[in-house]
Design an enzyme around this catalytic site. Structure first.
Site, short mmCIF file in Angstrom:
data_model
loop_
_atom_site.label_atom_id
_atom_site.label_comp_id
_atom_site.label_asym_id
_atom_site.label_seq_id
_atom_site.Cartn_x
_atom_site.Cartn_y
_atom_site.Cartn_z
N CYS A 70 -43.64 85.30 20.43
CA CYS A 70 -42.46 85.93 21.02
C CYS A 70 -41.40 84.85 21.21
O CYS A 70 -41.62 83.89 21.96
CB CYS A 70 -42.85 86.55 22.35
SG CYS A 70 -41.50 87.30 23.26
N ASN A 71 -40.28 85.02 20.54
CA ASN A 71 -39.20 84.03 20.66
C ASN A 71 -38.64 84.00 22.08
O ASN A 71 -38.29 82.95 22.61
CB ASN A 71 -38.06 84.39 19.70
CG ASN A 71 -38.49 84.30 18.25
OD1 ASN A 71 -38.24 83.32 17.58
ND2 ASN A 71 -39.15 85.33 17.74
N CYS A 180 -36.81 87.48 16.22
CA CYS A 180 -37.61 88.26 17.17
C CYS A 180 -38.74 88.86 16.37
O CYS A 180 -38.51 89.43 15.29
CB CYS A 180 -36.75 89.37 17.80
SG CYS A 180 -37.71 90.58 18.74
N1 DGL Z 1 -40.92 90.07 20.34
C1 DGL Z 1 -40.08 89.37 21.21
C2 DGL Z 1 -39.37 88.20 20.53
O1 DGL Z 1 -39.85 87.68 19.54
C3 DGL Z 1 -39.24 90.04 22.26
C4 DGL Z 1 -39.06 91.50 22.35
C5 DGL Z 1 -38.68 91.96 23.74
O2 DGL Z 1 -39.59 92.13 24.53
O3 DGL Z 1 -37.49 92.14 24.02
O4 DGL Z 1 -38.36 87.74 20.98
#
Ligand code: DGL
Length: 250
Positions: A70-71, A180
């Site tokens: 998760c970024n 993301c």
């Molecule tokens: N999947 C997540 C990312 O890579 C974030 C998604 C979220 O919860 O807003 O940033």
């Protein structure tokens, strides 16, 4: 060895899938913080608390390494997590560097969550590679909502993407970065509106390579590709709710 893969929700399954392909002889715990998703539109301190609660839970399962797939969570918490936990923690960041290395003359559009894009870590990354003049951020929080609700219907997603990209002349860009993990599910749909001459770049491969490197340094016995899924702290007994996301990546 046992590898933890963590995300706010289902986005990290795209990283899990790549890890399974590259490292099939390991066991996995996938933790989706379904009770608190999305992270990307929430205040930083709140997200940090969720990340710590999740990682404490995962740590109890005695993982040999953890991927923060998760970024957003990486940008908010990775430095502090590494101070507290002893196992290797691999994070993710929008793949700005590889994009800029490919081409410094045209612009790079970085799509991610609003929180990732406004965080200091992102600004630091952009200035470290001296690319302030060519980087443009584009938050796409709706895609997180689509993925969480299992909306993969082409028409719905494409019409949203078309609207979001309508003000951009994509021929002026060398790359679009998918910063993301939720967005990776829609890579083919991005491609439908992004000209072939523009690269679409994500950080998944880089992260899995980092994981491989870390595992080489640790000793442990091989697993057999077993995956245990958790929706927040609740184990997915039927093993279907999250597993169906792996199937759509096949
Ligand atoms: N999947 C997540 C990312 O890579 C974030 C998604 C979220 O919860 O807003 O940033």
């Amino acid at each position: 060895m046992k590898i933890g893969v963590f995300d706010s929700g289902v986005g990290g399954i795209t990283v899990l899938k790549d890890s399974l392909r590259e490292l099939p002889n390991q066991d996995y715990i996938y933790y989706a913080d379904i009770a608190n998703v999305p992270y990307g539109t929430k205040p930083k301190e709140e997200v940090k608390r969720y990340v710590f609660e999740a990682v404490e839970f995962i740590a109890e399962k005695e993982v040999n390494a953890l991927v923060i797939a998760c970024n957003t969570a990486t940008s908010i918490a990775i430095a502090d997590l590494r101070k507290v936990f002893e196992f290797p923690i691999i994070g993710m960041e929008p793949a700005v560097k590889p994009a800029v290395e490919k081409n410094r003359t045209k612009k790079v559009l970085v799509t991610a969550t609003p929180l990732t894009l406004k965080e200091k870590k992102f600004q630091d990354l952009v200035s470290k590679i001296g690319s302030e003049d060519i980087i443009e951020p584009l938050p796409l929080p709706k895609l997180v909502e689509f993925a969480e609700n299992f909306i993969f219907d082409e028409q719905t997603v494409l019409s949203h993407l078309r609207e979001k990209f309508s003000t951009y002349n994509l021929n002026q860009y060398s790359s679009v970065v998918l910063g993301c993990t939720h967005f990776i599910f829609y890579k083919d749909l991005f491609r439908k509106i992004i000209p072939e001459s523009v690269n679409i770049i994500d950080g998944n491969v880089g992260t899995v390579n980092q994981l491989k490197k870390k595992l080489k340094e640790s000793k442990g016995k091989l697993g057999n590709g077993e995956i245990v899924f958790y929706s927040s702290e609740k184990r997915d007994e039927d093993n279907k709710t999250l597993r169906k996301y792996i199937e759509i990546l096949e």
